[in-house]
Design an enzyme around this catalytic site. Sequence first.
Site, PDB file in Angstrom:
ATOM      1  N   GLU A  14      68.090 -42.552 -14.248  1.00 25.80           N
ATOM      2  CA  GLU A  14      67.920 -42.236 -15.676  1.00 25.80           C
ATOM      3  C   GLU A  14      67.979 -43.507 -16.523  1.00 25.80           C
ATOM      4  O   GLU A  14      67.265 -43.633 -17.504  1.00 25.80           O
ATOM      5  CB  GLU A  14      68.976 -41.230 -16.140  1.00 25.80           C
ATOM      6  CG  GLU A  14      70.355 -41.779 -16.408  1.00 25.80           C
ATOM      7  CD  GLU A  14      71.098 -42.203 -15.161  1.00 25.80           C
ATOM      8  OE1 GLU A  14      72.048 -42.986 -15.289  1.00 25.80           O
ATOM      9  OE2 GLU A  14      70.740 -41.753 -14.059  1.00 25.80           O
ATOM     10  N   CYS A  55      74.130 -41.519  -7.177  1.00 27.88           N
ATOM     11  CA  CYS A  55      75.367 -42.293  -7.204  1.00 27.88           C
ATOM     12  C   CYS A  55      76.486 -41.576  -6.424  1.00 27.88           C
ATOM     13  O   CYS A  55      76.434 -41.498  -5.210  1.00 27.88           O
ATOM     14  CB  CYS A  55      75.769 -42.598  -8.645  1.00 27.88           C
ATOM     15  SG  CYS A  55      76.880 -44.016  -8.802  1.00 27.88           S
ATOM     16  N   HIS A  88      71.066 -45.433 -10.560  1.00 26.50           N
ATOM     17  CA  HIS A  88      70.914 -44.525 -11.695  1.00 26.50           C
ATOM     18  C   HIS A  88      69.458 -44.511 -12.167  1.00 26.50           C
ATOM     19  O   HIS A  88      69.058 -45.365 -12.966  1.00 26.50           O
ATOM     20  CB  HIS A  88      71.822 -44.960 -12.849  1.00 26.50           C
ATOM     21  CG  HIS A  88      73.281 -44.778 -12.583  1.00 26.50           C
ATOM     22  ND1 HIS A  88      74.167 -44.299 -13.527  1.00 26.50           N
ATOM     23  CD2 HIS A  88      74.020 -44.996 -11.478  1.00 26.50           C
ATOM     24  CE1 HIS A  88      75.388 -44.239 -13.016  1.00 26.50           C
ATOM     25  NE2 HIS A  88      75.311 -44.675 -11.767  1.00 26.50           N
TER      26      HIS A  88
END
Length: 398
Positions: free
Chosen positions: A356, A260, A354
């Site tokens: 995760e 990001c 992202h």
Amino acid sequence: MTTEPALLVLEDGRTFHGEAYGARGRTVGEAVFCTGMTGYQETLTDPSYHRQVVVMTAPHIGNTGVNTTDMESQRIWVAGYVVRDPAIRPSNWRSQGDLEDALTDAGVVGISGVDTRAITRHLRDRGAMRVGIFSGESAQAAPAELLRTVTQTPRMAGSALAAEVSTEEAYVVSPPEGTPTRFRVAALDLGIKGMTPALMARRGIEVHVLPSRTTVEELLVLEPDGVFFSNGPGDPATAEHEVELLRGVLDRGIPFFGICFGNQLLGRALGLGTYKLAFGHRGINQPVLDRTTGKVEVTSHNHGFAIAWPEGVPTDEQVDTPYGRVRCDHVALNDDVVEGLACVDVPAFSVQYHPEAAAGPHDAEYLFDRFVDLLERHASEPGADAAPSTPGPTQQES
């Protein structure tokens, strides 16, 4: 149930009437919309949403309540919250509290009962803009005064915000018991989410999370096997300190992975520009092509800025930089935005989204395995090709 009126005022003067939700008072920020159908608690606690008023496109919010497990940081970061139909009460076995109570406790001013679809369409047509939410006594002011409050708010472009959300003290996230430590990584906290170091730790990485103002000398004292730059808020064009730190990492050939905001800073360190998107990418359903595998991934996004690929050069062609060749190996399929970089001549890569993605999807979690693969190859063959290898089918977790 007693309700209080509230107003949402956009900087172009468009106004929506609704009901107070969360804390009473006034708040201002950049109006953005999030298309996630789930994961509202992860959105609220993502530091990347600092100084932003989030409009949820899903109509029913709050039905699963809140809990301590789904917190992505220690607090709620959004500047304001906009929902259409808040749940009257939570109904979920994991719930430990009510969403509106959590917003009130955090001092987050919100509004409910508004047409979030109309607000979203307005932002898509006109672009992200400043907004204010006013409830209680604040809503009694004259319309011209409310609009003036909104238009006097600083714009997101030109705002340096990473230091405002970064940790003040370094801390360590160690591999869980029974998992041997294989590598040490210095992770610069630009607005890091809790799941990020946790996923690295599960892979045998001892993660040293560092404040955003860390110097290259302080970072090198750790003798890291790799360096990671996290997600975070603000305009990447303002992050001069962080870019110089990253260049120090690239100069020394230390493996690097960024997500990001970290992706945008890698672009800047390589000499590429950045620009503000019209209304950004936010939500958990954004399709991205990984050119190294040919697969399309459904990914989680929260960014209002992007990397500017050199004009006239197709994104499927490599470009030369002061650090050698770089390729765009991830691209957004909705609008061709650069979603990831891979350096060919230095050990560095990054993605804009992202991986995760604690609330889902999990298509891109293999990127943490790709980082481990880069660390392994650099440790065993320091002169090896720096570009991340294509992950095998066993690398992507279900």
